[in-house]
Design a protein around this motif. Structure first.
Motif, PDB file in Angstrom:
ATOM      1  N   ALA A 236       0.839  -1.200   0.000  1.00 45.36           N
ATOM      2  CA  ALA A 236       0.000   0.000   0.000  1.00 45.36           C
ATOM      3  C   ALA A 236       0.871   1.246   0.000  1.00 45.36           C
ATOM      4  O   ALA A 236       1.909   1.291   0.657  1.00 45.36           O
ATOM      5  N   GLY A 237       0.439   2.248  -0.758  1.00 49.52           N
ATOM      6  CA  GLY A 237       1.155   3.518  -0.794  1.00 49.52           C
ATOM      7  C   GLY A 237       0.420   4.534  -1.638  1.00 49.52           C
ATOM      8  O   GLY A 237      -0.642   4.247  -2.195  1.00 49.52           O
ATOM      9  N   ASP A 238       1.000   5.732  -1.760  1.00 44.20           N
ATOM     10  CA  ASP A 238       0.285   6.841  -2.407  1.00 44.20           C
ATOM     11  C   ASP A 238       0.548   6.982  -3.895  1.00 44.20           C
ATOM     12  O   ASP A 238      -0.188   7.674  -4.592  1.00 44.20           O
ATOM     13  N   CYS A 239       1.615   6.340  -4.412  1.00 45.24           N
ATOM     14  CA  CYS A 239       2.023   6.552  -5.804  1.00 45.24           C
ATOM     15  C   CYS A 239       1.390   5.522  -6.743  1.00 45.24           C
ATOM     16  O   CYS A 239       1.495   4.316  -6.503  1.00 45.24           O
ATOM     17  N   ARG A 240       0.761   6.004  -7.811  1.00 49.85           N
ATOM     18  CA  ARG A 240       0.085   5.086  -8.742  1.00 49.85           C
ATOM     19  C   ARG A 240       1.077   4.100  -9.370  1.00 49.85           C
ATOM     20  O   ARG A 240       0.816   2.898  -9.434  1.00 49.85           O
ATOM     21  N   LEU A 241       2.226   4.600  -9.839  1.00 47.32           N
ATOM     22  CA  LEU A 241       3.177   3.721 -10.513  1.00 47.32           C
ATOM     23  C   LEU A 241       3.899   2.809  -9.525  1.00 47.32           C
ATOM     24  O   LEU A 241       3.870   1.581  -9.655  1.00 47.32           O
ATOM     25  N   GLY A 242       4.574   3.406  -8.546  1.00 46.13           N
ATOM     26  CA  GLY A 242       5.417   2.622  -7.648  1.00 46.13           C
ATOM     27  C   GLY A 242       4.674   1.792  -6.637  1.00 46.13           C
ATOM     28  O   GLY A 242       5.182   0.750  -6.195  1.00 46.13           O
ATOM     29  N   ASP A 243       3.479   2.235  -6.242  1.00 46.97           N
ATOM     30  CA  ASP A 243       2.768   1.546  -5.163  1.00 46.97           C
ATOM     31  C   ASP A 243       1.530   0.771  -5.613  1.00 46.97           C
ATOM     32  O   ASP A 243       0.949   0.051  -4.807  1.00 46.97           O
ATOM     33  N   LEU A 244       1.147   0.912  -6.878  1.00 47.78           N
ATOM     34  CA  LEU A 244      -0.028   0.190  -7.362  1.00 47.78           C
ATOM     35  C   LEU A 244       0.299  -0.642  -8.607  1.00 47.78           C
ATOM     36  O   LEU A 244       0.210  -1.879  -8.578  1.00 47.78           O
ATOM     37  N   GLU A 245       0.694   0.028  -9.667  1.00 47.62           N
ATOM     38  CA  GLU A 245       0.908  -0.685 -10.931  1.00 47.62           C
ATOM     39  C   GLU A 245       2.112  -1.624 -10.872  1.00 47.62           C
ATOM     40  O   GLU A 245       2.039  -2.782 -11.316  1.00 47.62           O
ATOM     41  N   ALA A 246       3.236  -1.161 -10.337  1.00 47.36           N
ATOM     42  CA  ALA A 246       4.461  -1.982 -10.313  1.00 47.36           C
ATOM     43  C   ALA A 246       4.298  -3.250  -9.484  1.00 47.36           C
ATOM     44  O   ALA A 246       4.649  -4.339  -9.957  1.00 47.36           O
ATOM     45  N   PRO A 247       3.781  -3.183  -8.250  1.00 49.85           N
ATOM     46  CA  PRO A 247       3.629  -4.439  -7.501  1.00 49.85           C
ATOM     47  C   PRO A 247       2.632  -5.397  -8.150  1.00 49.85           C
ATOM     48  O   PRO A 247       2.842  -6.619  -8.140  1.00 49.85           O
ATOM     49  N   ARG A 248       1.571  -4.855  -8.732  1.00 50.52           N
ATOM     50  CA  ARG A 248       0.600  -5.741  -9.387  1.00 50.52           C
ATOM     51  C   ARG A 248       1.223  -6.478 -10.563  1.00 50.52           C
ATOM     52  O   ARG A 248       0.878  -7.647 -10.809  1.00 50.52           O
ATOM     53  N   ARG A 249       2.138  -5.821 -11.274  1.00 51.47           N
ATOM     54  CA  ARG A 249       2.824  -6.505 -12.369  1.00 51.47           C
ATOM     55  C   ARG A 249       3.685  -7.649 -11.855  1.00 51.47           C
ATOM     56  O   ARG A 249       3.991  -8.582 -12.598  1.00 51.47           O
ATOM     57  N   ARG A 250       4.083  -7.579 -10.572  1.00 47.04           N
ATOM     58  CA  ARG A 250       4.893  -8.635  -9.957  1.00 47.04           C
ATOM     59  C   ARG A 250       4.021  -9.689  -9.269  1.00 47.04           C
ATOM     60  O   ARG A 250       4.538 -10.569  -8.595  1.00 47.04           O
ATOM     61  N   GLY A 251       2.716  -9.597  -9.405  1.00 48.73           N
ATOM     62  CA  GLY A 251       1.827 -10.567  -8.775  1.00 48.73           C
ATOM     63  C   GLY A 251       1.516 -10.266  -7.326  1.00 48.73           C
ATOM     64  O   GLY A 251       0.977 -11.115  -6.603  1.00 48.73           O
TER      65      GLY A 251
ATOM     66  N   ALA B   3      -0.609  -8.163  -4.567  1.00 52.12           N
ATOM     67  CA  ALA B   3      -1.821  -7.367  -4.389  1.00 52.12           C
ATOM     68  C   ALA B   3      -1.424  -5.980  -3.893  1.00 52.12           C
ATOM     69  O   ALA B   3      -0.480  -5.830  -3.105  1.00 52.12           O
ATOM     70  N   ALA B   4      -2.127  -4.964  -4.352  1.00 57.76           N
ATOM     71  CA  ALA B   4      -1.752  -3.597  -3.988  1.00 57.76           C
ATOM     72  C   ALA B   4      -2.985  -2.719  -3.881  1.00 57.76           C
ATOM     73  O   ALA B   4      -3.981  -2.923  -4.581  1.00 57.76           O
ATOM     74  N   VAL B   5      -2.898  -1.751  -3.000  1.00 52.50           N
ATOM     75  CA  VAL B   5      -3.968  -0.767  -2.841  1.00 52.50           C
ATOM     76  C   VAL B   5      -3.324   0.608  -2.762  1.00 52.50           C
ATOM     77  O   VAL B   5      -2.299   0.795  -2.109  1.00 52.50           O
ATOM     78  N   ARG B   6      -3.898   1.540  -3.491  1.00 55.66           N
ATOM     79  CA  ARG B   6      -3.360   2.898  -3.489  1.00 55.66           C
ATOM     80  C   ARG B   6      -4.050   3.726  -2.424  1.00 55.66           C
ATOM     81  O   ARG B   6      -5.278   3.660  -2.249  1.00 55.66           O
ATOM     82  N   LEU B   7      -3.238   4.515  -1.700  1.00 55.89           N
ATOM     83  CA  LEU B   7      -3.751   5.402  -0.662  1.00 55.89           C
ATOM     84  C   LEU B   7      -3.420   6.839  -1.047  1.00 55.89           C
ATOM     85  O   LEU B   7      -2.512   7.455  -0.485  1.00 55.89           O
ATOM     86  N   PRO B   8      -4.132   7.393  -2.035  1.00 54.68           N
ATOM     87  CA  PRO B   8      -3.786   8.727  -2.543  1.00 54.68           C
ATOM     88  C   PRO B   8      -4.141   9.829  -1.555  1.00 54.68           C
ATOM     89  O   PRO B   8      -5.053   9.686  -0.730  1.00 54.68           O
ATOM     90  N   ARG B   9      -3.405  10.925  -1.643  1.00 56.77           N
ATOM     91  CA  ARG B   9      -3.702  12.120  -0.843  1.00 56.77           C
ATOM     92  C   ARG B   9      -4.045  13.234  -1.828  1.00 56.77           C
ATOM     93  O   ARG B   9      -3.238  14.100  -2.139  1.00 56.77           O
ATOM     94  N   HIS B  10      -5.288  13.179  -2.345  1.00 60.38           N
ATOM     95  CA  HIS B  10      -5.691  14.060  -3.446  1.00 60.38           C
ATOM     96  C   HIS B  10      -5.546  15.538  -3.083  1.00 60.38           C
ATOM     97  O   HIS B  10      -5.084  16.339  -3.894  1.00 60.38           O
ATOM     98  N   HIS B  11      -5.938  15.903  -1.859  1.00 57.93           N
ATOM     99  CA  HIS B  11      -5.878  17.312  -1.470  1.00 57.93           C
ATOM    100  C   HIS B  11      -4.435  17.810  -1.434  1.00 57.93           C
ATOM    101  O   HIS B  11      -4.143  18.941  -1.810  1.00 57.93           O
ATOM    102  N   LEU B  12      -3.520  16.933  -1.014  1.00 60.44           N
ATOM    103  CA  LEU B  12      -2.116  17.325  -0.957  1.00 60.44           C
ATOM    104  C   LEU B  12      -1.541  17.500  -2.358  1.00 60.44           C
ATOM    105  O   LEU B  12      -0.794  18.432  -2.630  1.00 60.44           O
ATOM    106  N   THR B  13      -1.903  16.583  -3.260  1.00 61.36           N
ATOM    107  CA  THR B  13      -1.440  16.684  -4.634  1.00 61.36           C
ATOM    108  C   THR B  13      -1.899  17.994  -5.270  1.00 61.36           C
ATOM    109  O   THR B  13      -1.125  18.683  -5.940  1.00 61.36           O
ATOM    110  N   LEU B  14      -3.151  18.358  -5.034  1.00 62.19           N
ATOM    111  CA  LEU B  14      -3.681  19.609  -5.575  1.00 62.19           C
ATOM    112  C   LEU B  14      -2.966  20.812  -4.974  1.00 62.19           C
ATOM    113  O   LEU B  14      -2.580  21.747  -5.685  1.00 62.19           O
ATOM    114  N   ALA B  15      -2.767  20.786  -3.654  1.00 63.53           N
ATOM    115  CA  ALA B  15      -2.114  21.918  -2.992  1.00 63.53           C
ATOM    116  C   ALA B  15      -0.683  22.098  -3.484  1.00 63.53           C
ATOM    117  O   ALA B  15      -0.232  23.221  -3.709  1.00 63.53           O
TER     118      ALA B  15
END
Length: 246
Positions: A200-215, A217-229
């Motif tokens: 689990a982590g906040d980054c789409r590539l490093g914490d969601l897509e990359a681990p899933r490609r390795r088999g 399971a992954a869940v993204r924990l985005p901080r949308h308000h922080l990204t916008l700020a």
């Protein structure tokens, strides 16, 4: 919480979490702004040693050294290293190379500033404690120029080191999450099958897509308000002619 549901569904043997902006949280300040403040901290720490340096020169050489090391790391398909960055900075400032060591003034100043700037994600830390009590191993996996020993110090200073069993940093292994190879290192070191791990982590590539490609399971924990700020702050910096963090 999204992660709690994922844990209940997957029941992993190993739970892996990202560190920065996940277990340890930052504010909206850009890296450039943090480094500018760091310049004053380092200049002040060197003055008792009889060494006078311009805080702005400290900041500008630190930024330039980081850019150079990250360019080299990209060419060599690895993570940037903190000791290399500080070594380049010492060279540019005319400082003794020993000042770039892990317990030397430059590195210590950065750890002190990170300690002041970071705060623990207390709800996540509480969940990690619950998971560990049930027998699941909890690890931190970070794409970061700092070594695992330094990250562990930051976790200790934030009061959450006791909630994890081990820290893996990309800079120690020459492999990153975003490329997927750090997860290969972790799976082997932990002696666990990829399908028995959850990340689990906040980054789409490093914490969601990359681990899933390795088999994994992954869940993204985005901080949308922080990204916008942060985006708004970068846009403001560009308008007034200051460098924006990429």
């Amino acid at each position: 919480m999204r992660l709690r549901r994922a844990i209940g569904w997957h029941r992993p043997d190993v739970l892996s979490v990202d560190c920065f902006d996940t277990l340890l949280l930052r504010g909206i300040e850009s890296e450039e702004d943090r480094i500018r403040r760091l310049g004053f901290r380092i200049a002040a720490s060197l003055e008792p040693r009889g060494i006078r340096v311009d805080p702005q020169a400290v900041a500008s050489t630190r930024l330039a050294a980081a850019r150079a090391e990250y360019r080299a790391a990209a060419r060599e398909d690895r993570e940037a290293r903190h000791d290399t960055i500080l070594g380049l900075q010492c060279l540019a400032l005319g400082l003794d190379p020993s000042f770039a060591g892990p317990a030397a003034p430059l590195a210590e100043a950065e750890i002190e500033q990170e300690t002041c700037d970071l705060r623990p994600n207390l709800p996540l830390a509480k969940l990690l404690r619950e998971v560990r009590r049930r027998g699941t191993r909890v690890i931190v996996v970070s794409d970061m120029y700092l070594p695992a020993t330094a990250i562990l110090r930051l976790l200790e200073n934030a009061g959450v080191a006791g909630d994890v069993d081990r820290v893996y940093s990309s800079s120690d292994h020459g492999a990153t999450k975003r490329a997927g190879r750090l997860f290969d290192v972790v799976v082997k070191a932990e002696g666990v099958r990829a399908d028995r791990m959850l990340h689990a982590g906040d980054c789409r590539l490093g914490d969601l897509e990359a681990p899933r490609r390795r088999g994994i399971a992954a869940v993204r924990l985005p901080r949308h308000h922080l990204t916008l700020a942060r985006s708004m702050r970068r846009a403001g910096n560009l308008i007034v002619g200051e460098p924006a963090h990429v």
